[in-house]
Design a protein around this motif. Structure first.
Motif, mmCIF file in Angstrom:
data_model
loop_
_atom_site.group_PDB
_atom_site.id
_atom_site.type_symbol
_atom_site.label_atom_id
_atom_site.label_comp_id
_atom_site.label_asym_id
_atom_site.label_seq_id
_atom_site.Cartn_x
_atom_site.Cartn_y
_atom_site.Cartn_z
ATOM 1 N N TRP A 192 0.956 -0.896 0.079
ATOM 2 C CA TRP A 192 0.107 -0.203 -0.250
ATOM 3 C C TRP A 192 1.152 1.092 0.219
ATOM 4 C CZ3 TRP A 192 -5.703 -0.262 0.102
ATOM 5 C CH2 TRP A 192 -6.485 1.191 -0.445
ATOM 6 N N ALA A 194 0.899 5.646 -1.504
ATOM 7 C CA ALA A 194 0.392 7.035 -2.248
ATOM 8 C C ALA A 194 -0.335 6.786 -3.624
ATOM 9 C CB ALA A 194 0.389 8.057 -1.653
ATOM 10 N N THR A 247 -4.741 2.429 -8.715
ATOM 11 C CA THR A 247 -4.602 4.014 -8.452
ATOM 12 C C THR A 247 -6.373 4.548 -9.270
ATOM 13 O OG1 THR A 247 -3.736 5.889 -7.128
ATOM 14 C CG2 THR A 247 -3.722 5.450 -9.810
ATOM 15 N N TYR A 267 -4.427 7.378 -2.798
ATOM 16 C CA TYR A 267 -3.673 5.889 -2.063
ATOM 17 C C TYR A 267 -3.397 5.186 -3.350
ATOM 18 C CZ TYR A 267 -8.976 5.251 -2.719
ATOM 19 O OH TYR A 267 -10.093 5.089 -3.851
ATOM 20 N N SER A 367 -4.768 4.735 6.539
ATOM 21 C CA SER A 367 -4.733 5.917 5.292
ATOM 22 C C SER A 367 -3.403 5.592 5.343
ATOM 23 C CB SER A 367 -5.001 6.744 6.516
ATOM 24 O OG SER A 367 -4.661 7.655 5.111
ATOM 25 N N ASN A 368 -2.955 6.567 4.598
ATOM 26 C CA ASN A 368 -1.378 6.685 4.275
ATOM 27 C C ASN A 368 -1.102 8.111 4.431
ATOM 28 O OD1 ASN A 368 -2.919 5.921 1.323
ATOM 29 N ND2 ASN A 368 -1.891 7.351 1.203
ATOM 30 N N SER A 370 -0.839 12.070 2.668
ATOM 31 C CA SER A 370 -0.820 12.361 1.401
ATOM 32 C C SER A 370 -0.697 13.552 1.139
ATOM 33 C CB SER A 370 -1.703 12.410 1.011
ATOM 34 O OG SER A 370 -2.230 12.352 -0.045
ATOM 35 N N LEU A 384 -10.358 5.431 3.331
ATOM 36 C CA LEU A 384 -10.071 4.183 3.267
ATOM 37 C C LEU A 384 -11.479 3.874 3.351
ATOM 38 C CD1 LEU A 384 -7.316 2.757 3.478
ATOM 39 C CD2 LEU A 384 -7.869 4.270 1.795
ATOM 40 N N ALA A 388 -12.234 2.648 -1.729
ATOM 41 C CA ALA A 388 -10.619 1.585 -1.883
ATOM 42 C C ALA A 388 -10.180 0.321 -2.080
ATOM 43 C CB ALA A 388 -9.820 2.629 -0.470
#
Length: 402
Positions: A192, A194, A247, A267, A367-368, A370, A384, A388
């Motif tokens: 996983w 961005a 993506t 993401y 999450s990630n 960003s 997400l 997602a």
């Protein structure tokens, strides 16, 4: 921030992970170890879009004929790609559609010195951008000083690593996390990260030579100590090339240098294969995390932790850092989903790094990283939810077993 845009033998399996009794401990440690390889074995609204490239069973790089035909339609000479043709970033030939992604293995391209030269893929937004929130953002969080993760990372941290790729500006770097593959338990090859770490967004196309390096610089050595490093010191589990990438259309259409309308959909999922070897990524590193697609509100989510490899000053990208904070809401527009925001001083290079929380007693990715501000006081990441999850399920079902 700009969404903060921002091969070697496998030697170590992930050792048994201590059961977390407190929130900080739980976030700092990976979920149940799944068994490593080698000497040490673990003990104890946008529509999802998918792209692909593939190799044959012999290990010789082959691009599927249908993709090769489409590349040729774009004027790309497939036969010359590996010999340096990928360096042509002509806007008319910069492949942007999902079906156009191609990433054949170029063995030996990502050597330690090239990895160390990679620049952060950094997305910054101004205070003015961040305040265009239609009244639904929470107050800006107080800065949280990023803390260095304990070494070795494979024993003390979630299965985080660095994502390297080539952009028109040169070698670039983000962060990423090994995640579980629900349809291929114990044998995941999914990472996983961005969206802006794999695709340039509305004004560009797919980046090239995408590689994931789990537990990069596992022992956190200094630049001086790594000056004559061998590949296993930098990449203890080797280099893992993305043979498929996915993506969101939200990022492909709306992403920009400052995140833009695509930030809320920033993401991506990579399906990777080893530059050398045959075991899965999860088997090799000994751990992977589930993804929480419930999209809890900031008020419901509880404390979160963000992990990554910040590369912009005052950091140099060699060490893993983390921030723990209770998230608030960030809204860039009333027409876009709300993002999570936490205080954190990590800079570019940490983009794509996982955000974790404890759910039902185990650590999950929620999450990630960003975007963030130019003064590096906070980070924001997408919620997400169903879109997602659809992207993830598509990757898992269509490519996970390959």
């Amino acid at each position: 921030m700009r969404s903060i845009r921002t091969s070697a033998p496998r030697r170590r399996g992930r050792r048994g992970v201590v059961a977390a009794t407190g929130l900080v401990a739980a976030l700092a440690l990976t979920a149940t170890a799944c068994g490593g390889s080698g000497e040490d074995k673990a003990s104890g609204k946008p529509e999802a879009t998918t792209s692909q490239a593939a190799d044959n069973d012999t290990g010789e790089v082959r691009i599927p004929s249908d993709i090769a035909d489409r590349l040729k339609e774009h004027g790309v000479d497939v036969d010359k790609w590996k010999e340096g043709g990928w360096k042509d970033w002509d806007k008319d030939k910069w492949l942007r559609e999902a079906k156009d992604f191609v990433n054949p293995v170029i063995e030996g391209l990502w050597k330690p010195e090239r990895m160390m030269s990679a620049k952060e893929a950094d997305k910054r937004i101004t205070t003015k951008d961040a305040s265009a929130d239609q009244g639904v953002s929470d107050p800006e969080p107080a800065p949280v000083t990023a803390q260095a993760e304990k070494t070795p990372y494979h024993r003390n941290a979630a299965p985080v690593g660095k994502v390297f790729f080539d952009s028109p500006e040169g070698p670039s770097v983000c962060s990423g996390t090994v995640i579980k593959d629900v349809n291929h338990p114990g044998k995941s090859n999914l990472v996983w990260t961005a969206g802006h770490c794999v695709h340039a967004g509305g004004n560009g196309g797919w980046y090239r030579n995408l590689v994931f390096v789990p537990a990069y610089n596992d022992y956190g050595k200094s630049e001086a100590d790594l000056s004559n490093a061998n590949p296993t010191e930098i990449a203890p589990y080797g280099n893992w090339w993305a043979d498929w990438a996915a993506t969101s259309n939200g990022w492909i259409k709306g992403g920009s240098e400052t995140g833009g309308a695509g930030a809320a959909y920033d993401y991506a999922v990579l399906h990777v294969k080893p530059e050398q070897g045959s075991k899965s990524l999860e088997e090799t590193v000994g751990a992977a995390l589930d993804v929480d697609f419930s999209a809890p509100s900031a008020a419901e989510a509880g404390k979160m932790g963000a992990w990554g490899y910040p590369a912009a000053p005052p950091y140099n990208g060699l060490k893993m850092f983390k921030c723990l904070d209770t998230p608030g809401r960030l809204s860039l527009s009333s027409s876009l989903p709300t993002m999570y925001r936490i205080g954190c001083t990590m800079t570019g290079g940490s983009s794509g790094g996982g955000w974790f929380r404890v759910l039902n007693g185990k650590t999950v990715l929620v999450s990630n990283t960003s975007i963030g501000p130019t003064d590096n006081t906070w980070l924001a990441g997408p919620q997400l939810g169903r879109d997602a999850e659809a992207l993830y399920q598509s990757m898992s079902k269509n490519y996970g077993g390959q």
